[in-house]
Design a protein around this motif. Structure first.
Motif, PDB file in Angstrom:
ATOM      1  N   ASN A  83     -19.483   0.250   9.999  1.00  0.00           N
ATOM      2  CA  ASN A  83     -18.946  -1.024   9.844  1.00  0.00           C
ATOM      3  C   ASN A  83     -19.127  -1.337   8.120  1.00  0.00           C
ATOM      4  OD1 ASN A  83     -20.049  -4.338  10.216  1.00  0.00           O
ATOM      5  ND2 ASN A  83     -17.945  -3.644  10.503  1.00  0.00           N
ATOM      6  N   ILE A  84     -18.060  -1.590   7.643  1.00  0.00           N
ATOM      7  CA  ILE A  84     -18.045  -1.898   6.132  1.00  0.00           C
ATOM      8  C   ILE A  84     -16.927  -3.245   6.180  1.00  0.00           C
ATOM      9  CG2 ILE A  84     -17.627  -1.561   3.923  1.00  0.00           C
ATOM     10  CD1 ILE A  84     -17.957   1.406   4.493  1.00  0.00           C
ATOM     11  N   PRO A  85     -17.373  -4.461   6.395  1.00  0.00           N
ATOM     12  CA  PRO A  85     -16.443  -5.397   6.559  1.00  0.00           C
ATOM     13  C   PRO A  85     -15.634  -5.507   5.406  1.00  0.00           C
ATOM     14  CG  PRO A  85     -18.758  -6.047   7.172  1.00  0.00           C
ATOM     15  CD  PRO A  85     -18.749  -4.804   6.458  1.00  0.00           C
ATOM     16  N   VAL A  86     -14.314  -5.931   5.421  1.00  0.00           N
ATOM     17  CA  VAL A  86     -13.325  -6.286   4.515  1.00  0.00           C
ATOM     18  C   VAL A  86     -13.871  -7.455   3.551  1.00  0.00           C
ATOM     19  CG1 VAL A  86     -11.665  -7.317   5.602  1.00  0.00           C
ATOM     20  CG2 VAL A  86     -11.147  -5.938   3.768  1.00  0.00           C
ATOM     21  N   ALA A  87     -14.554  -8.475   4.389  1.00  0.00           N
ATOM     22  CA  ALA A  87     -14.838  -9.521   3.646  1.00  0.00           C
ATOM     23  C   ALA A  87     -15.783  -9.230   2.681  1.00  0.00           C
ATOM     24  CB  ALA A  87     -15.703 -10.555   4.681  1.00  0.00           C
ATOM     25  N   LEU A  88     -16.259  -8.016   2.366  1.00  0.00           N
ATOM     26  CA  LEU A  88     -17.120  -7.812   1.136  1.00  0.00           C
ATOM     27  C   LEU A  88     -16.380  -8.090  -0.183  1.00  0.00           C
ATOM     28  CD1 LEU A  88     -19.148  -4.756   2.372  1.00  0.00           C
ATOM     29  CD2 LEU A  88     -20.254  -6.983   1.956  1.00  0.00           C
ATOM     30  N   GLU A  96     -18.336  -1.670  -6.093  1.00  0.00           N
ATOM     31  CA  GLU A  96     -19.456  -0.621  -6.232  1.00  0.00           C
ATOM     32  C   GLU A  96     -20.221  -0.695  -4.724  1.00  0.00           C
ATOM     33  OE1 GLU A  96     -19.096  -3.060  -8.420  1.00  0.00           O
ATOM     34  OE2 GLU A  96     -18.235  -1.657  -9.770  1.00  0.00           O
ATOM     35  N   LYS A  97     -20.222  -1.934  -4.206  1.00  0.00           N
ATOM     36  CA  LYS A  97     -21.060  -1.918  -2.779  1.00  0.00           C
ATOM     37  C   LYS A  97     -20.615  -0.909  -1.734  1.00  0.00           C
ATOM     38  CE  LYS A  97     -22.582  -6.499  -3.437  1.00  0.00           C
ATOM     39  NZ  LYS A  97     -22.489  -8.065  -2.863  1.00  0.00           N
ATOM     40  N   VAL A  98     -19.049  -1.288  -1.831  1.00  0.00           N
ATOM     41  CA  VAL A  98     -18.165  -0.621  -0.768  1.00  0.00           C
ATOM     42  C   VAL A  98     -18.004   1.010  -1.046  1.00  0.00           C
ATOM     43  CG1 VAL A  98     -15.934  -0.354   0.266  1.00  0.00           C
ATOM     44  CG2 VAL A  98     -16.846  -2.465  -0.123  1.00  0.00           C
ATOM     45  N   ASP A 124      -7.329  -2.755  -1.349  1.00  0.00           N
ATOM     46  CA  ASP A 124      -8.419  -3.446  -2.041  1.00  0.00           C
ATOM     47  C   ASP A 124      -9.176  -2.181  -2.728  1.00  0.00           C
ATOM     48  OD1 ASP A 124      -8.068  -5.972  -1.498  1.00  0.00           O
ATOM     49  OD2 ASP A 124      -9.639  -6.056   0.122  1.00  0.00           O
ATOM     50  N   LEU A 125      -8.967  -0.995  -2.193  1.00  0.00           N
ATOM     51  CA  LEU A 125      -9.961   0.012  -2.674  1.00  0.00           C
ATOM     52  C   LEU A 125      -9.065   1.032  -3.479  1.00  0.00           C
ATOM     53  CD1 LEU A 125     -12.008   1.259   0.313  1.00  0.00           C
ATOM     54  CD2 LEU A 125     -13.012   0.407  -1.826  1.00  0.00           C
ATOM     55  N   THR A 126      -7.778   0.971  -3.312  1.00  0.00           N
ATOM     56  CA  THR A 126      -6.932   2.052  -4.082  1.00  0.00           C
ATOM     57  C   THR A 126      -5.984   1.208  -4.987  1.00  0.00           C
ATOM     58  OG1 THR A 126      -5.253   1.937  -2.221  1.00  0.00           O
ATOM     59  CG2 THR A 126      -6.940   3.641  -2.215  1.00  0.00           C
ATOM     60  N   PRO A 128      -4.799  -0.417  -8.447  1.00  0.00           N
ATOM     61  CA  PRO A 128      -5.667  -0.046  -9.795  1.00  0.00           C
ATOM     62  C   PRO A 128      -6.443  -1.467 -10.192  1.00  0.00           C
ATOM     63  CG  PRO A 128      -3.096  -0.023  -9.946  1.00  0.00           C
ATOM     64  CD  PRO A 128      -3.314  -0.337  -8.489  1.00  0.00           C
ATOM     65  N   VAL A 129      -7.383  -1.077 -11.038  1.00  0.00           N
ATOM     66  CA  VAL A 129      -8.426  -2.257 -11.307  1.00  0.00           C
ATOM     67  C   VAL A 129      -7.467  -3.174 -12.273  1.00  0.00           C
ATOM     68  CG1 VAL A 129     -10.319  -2.576 -13.142  1.00  0.00           C
ATOM     69  CG2 VAL A 129     -10.125  -0.443 -11.681  1.00  0.00           C
ATOM     70  N   ALA A 130      -6.274  -3.075 -12.945  1.00  0.00           N
ATOM     71  CA  ALA A 130      -5.636  -4.097 -13.461  1.00  0.00           C
ATOM     72  C   ALA A 130      -4.997  -5.067 -12.489  1.00  0.00           C
ATOM     73  CB  ALA A 130      -4.648  -3.413 -14.371  1.00  0.00           C
ATOM     74  N   ASP A 131      -4.793  -4.674 -11.393  1.00  0.00           N
ATOM     75  CA  ASP A 131      -4.057  -5.326 -10.195  1.00  0.00           C
ATOM     76  C   ASP A 131      -5.290  -5.997  -9.380  1.00  0.00           C
ATOM     77  OD1 ASP A 131      -1.844  -4.963 -11.256  1.00  0.00           O
ATOM     78  OD2 ASP A 131      -1.455  -3.146  -9.819  1.00  0.00           O
ATOM     79  N   GLY A 132      -6.759  -6.100  -9.695  1.00  0.00           N
ATOM     80  CA  GLY A 132      -7.671  -6.342  -8.871  1.00  0.00           C
ATOM     81  C   GLY A 132      -8.307  -5.696  -7.943  1.00  0.00           C
ATOM     82  N   GLY A 133      -7.700  -4.322  -7.928  1.00  0.00           N
ATOM     83  CA  GLY A 133      -8.278  -3.148  -6.915  1.00  0.00           C
ATOM     84  C   GLY A 133      -9.323  -2.389  -7.527  1.00  0.00           C
ATOM     85  N   CYS A 134      -9.976  -1.695  -6.904  1.00  0.00           N
ATOM     86  CA  CYS A 134     -11.136  -0.748  -7.338  1.00  0.00           C
ATOM     87  C   CYS A 134     -10.742   0.498  -8.141  1.00  0.00           C
ATOM     88  CB  CYS A 134     -11.914  -0.476  -6.200  1.00  0.00           C
ATOM     89  SG  CYS A 134     -12.646  -1.662  -5.258  1.00  0.00           S
ATOM     90  N   GLY A 135      -9.511   0.904  -7.954  1.00  0.00           N
ATOM     91  CA  GLY A 135      -8.908   1.962  -8.686  1.00  0.00           C
ATOM     92  C   GLY A 135      -9.295   3.405  -8.122  1.00  0.00           C
ATOM     93  N   MET A 136      -9.660   3.458  -6.875  1.00  0.00           N
ATOM     94  CA  MET A 136      -9.979   4.586  -6.166  1.00  0.00           C
ATOM     95  C   MET A 136      -9.028   5.462  -5.875  1.00  0.00           C
ATOM     96  SD  MET A 136     -13.176   3.468  -3.452  1.00  0.00           S
ATOM     97  CE  MET A 136     -13.772   5.326  -3.049  1.00  0.00           C
ATOM     98  N   GLN A 137      -9.186   6.652  -5.945  1.00  0.00           N
ATOM     99  CA  GLN A 137      -8.268   7.741  -5.541  1.00  0.00           C
ATOM    100  C   GLN A 137      -7.686   7.833  -3.860  1.00  0.00           C
ATOM    101  OE1 GLN A 137      -6.051   9.484  -7.381  1.00  0.00           O
ATOM    102  NE2 GLN A 137      -7.051   8.238  -8.990  1.00  0.00           N
ATOM    103  N   PRO A 138      -6.593   7.506  -3.459  1.00  0.00           N
ATOM    104  CA  PRO A 138      -6.216   7.383  -2.098  1.00  0.00           C
ATOM    105  C   PRO A 138      -6.271   8.483  -1.233  1.00  0.00           C
ATOM    106  CG  PRO A 138      -4.203   7.233  -3.377  1.00  0.00           C
ATOM    107  CD  PRO A 138      -5.189   7.289  -4.390  1.00  0.00           C
ATOM    108  N   GLU A 139      -6.098   9.623  -2.066  1.00  0.00           N
ATOM    109  CA  GLU A 139      -6.045  10.745  -0.963  1.00  0.00           C
ATOM    110  C   GLU A 139      -7.310  10.899  -0.109  1.00  0.00           C
ATOM    111  OE1 GLU A 139      -5.809  10.963  -4.363  1.00  0.00           O
ATOM    112  OE2 GLU A 139      -3.635  11.248  -4.543  1.00  0.00           O
ATOM    113  N   GLY A 140      -7.116  11.131   1.018  1.00  0.00           N
ATOM    114  CA  GLY A 140      -8.017  11.251   2.326  1.00  0.00           C
ATOM    115  C   GLY A 140      -8.544   9.998   2.894  1.00  0.00           C
ATOM    116  N   MET A 141      -7.578   9.020   2.209  1.00  0.00           N
ATOM    117  CA  MET A 141      -7.919   7.515   2.978  1.00  0.00           C
ATOM    118  C   MET A 141      -6.781   7.058   3.557  1.00  0.00           C
ATOM    119  SD  MET A 141     -10.675   5.442   0.408  1.00  0.00           S
ATOM    120  CE  MET A 141      -9.472   5.487  -1.141  1.00  0.00           C
ATOM    121  N   TYR A 142      -6.881   6.584   4.752  1.00  0.00           N
ATOM    122  CA  TYR A 142      -6.001   6.126   5.750  1.00  0.00           C
ATOM    123  C   TYR A 142      -6.373   4.619   6.350  1.00  0.00           C
ATOM    124  CZ  TYR A 142      -5.439  11.003   5.578  1.00  0.00           C
ATOM    125  OH  TYR A 142      -5.216  12.319   5.233  1.00  0.00           O
TER     126      TYR A 142
END
Length: 158
Positions: A83-88, A96-98, A124-126, A128-142
């Motif tokens: 459980n990782i609530p999107v509300a974080l 960093e928390k997520v 939120d995770l994928t 770009p940071v400039a758009d308010g996201g975390c900038g993580m690579q999306p490969e392997g995330m669904y």
């Protein structure tokens, strides 16, 4: 006349029992897919992609992340999910928390009962940071866009 009323009542009871059984079956068993779609590199997946994964329990190479609130998760959840609530993402330092909570050695499928919150977590995770996201690579995330019912020992995906 009394006999006709009894026959009609019995027929109605049998029909009600059949309808109840069908309703139970539809809501408690996942959709079987004869020709599943292959998993994409990342992004949106549907029942046609993931249903075969869950016929015999959660697959080892995937982590299933439930993005519902802590309260929703505590009421009912499937063993083996995280459980990782999107509300974080409403808090400071959410990226960093997520990121610290996500498994590093598995592919990740985000889920909620229908899909919108799972999609929100993915972007939120994928993004770009400039758009308010975390900038993580999306490969392997669904993110799963499907009707998900949480049972103690299994997920029902339709």
């Amino acid at each position: 006349m009394k006999r006709i009323v009894i026959i009609v009542a019995v027929v109605l009871l049998v029909c009600a029992a059949c309808a109840g059984g069908y309703y139970y079956y539809v809501n408690n068993f996942g959709k079987k897919i004869a020709n599943p779609l292959p998993m994409p590199v990342s992004g949106k997946v549907t029942v046609e992609n993931v249903a075969p994964f869950f016929y015999n329990g959660l697959p080892d190479e995937y982590a299933f992340v439930d993005v519902r609130t802590v309260e929703e998760y505590s009421k009912i959840h499937t063993d083996g999910t995280i459980n990782i609530p999107v509300a974080l993402f409403e808090e400071d330092g959410a990226c960093e928390k997520v990121a610290d909570m996500l498994p590093k050695d598995k592919k990740i499928i985000f889920s909620c009962p229908f899909g919108p919150r799972a999609e929100e977590m993915f972007f939120d995770l994928t993004d770009p940071v400039a758009d308010g996201g975390c900038g993580m690579q999306p490969e392997g995330m669904y993110y799963l866009w499907a009707n998900v019912k949480y049972k103690k020992n299994r997920l029902v995906i339709r």
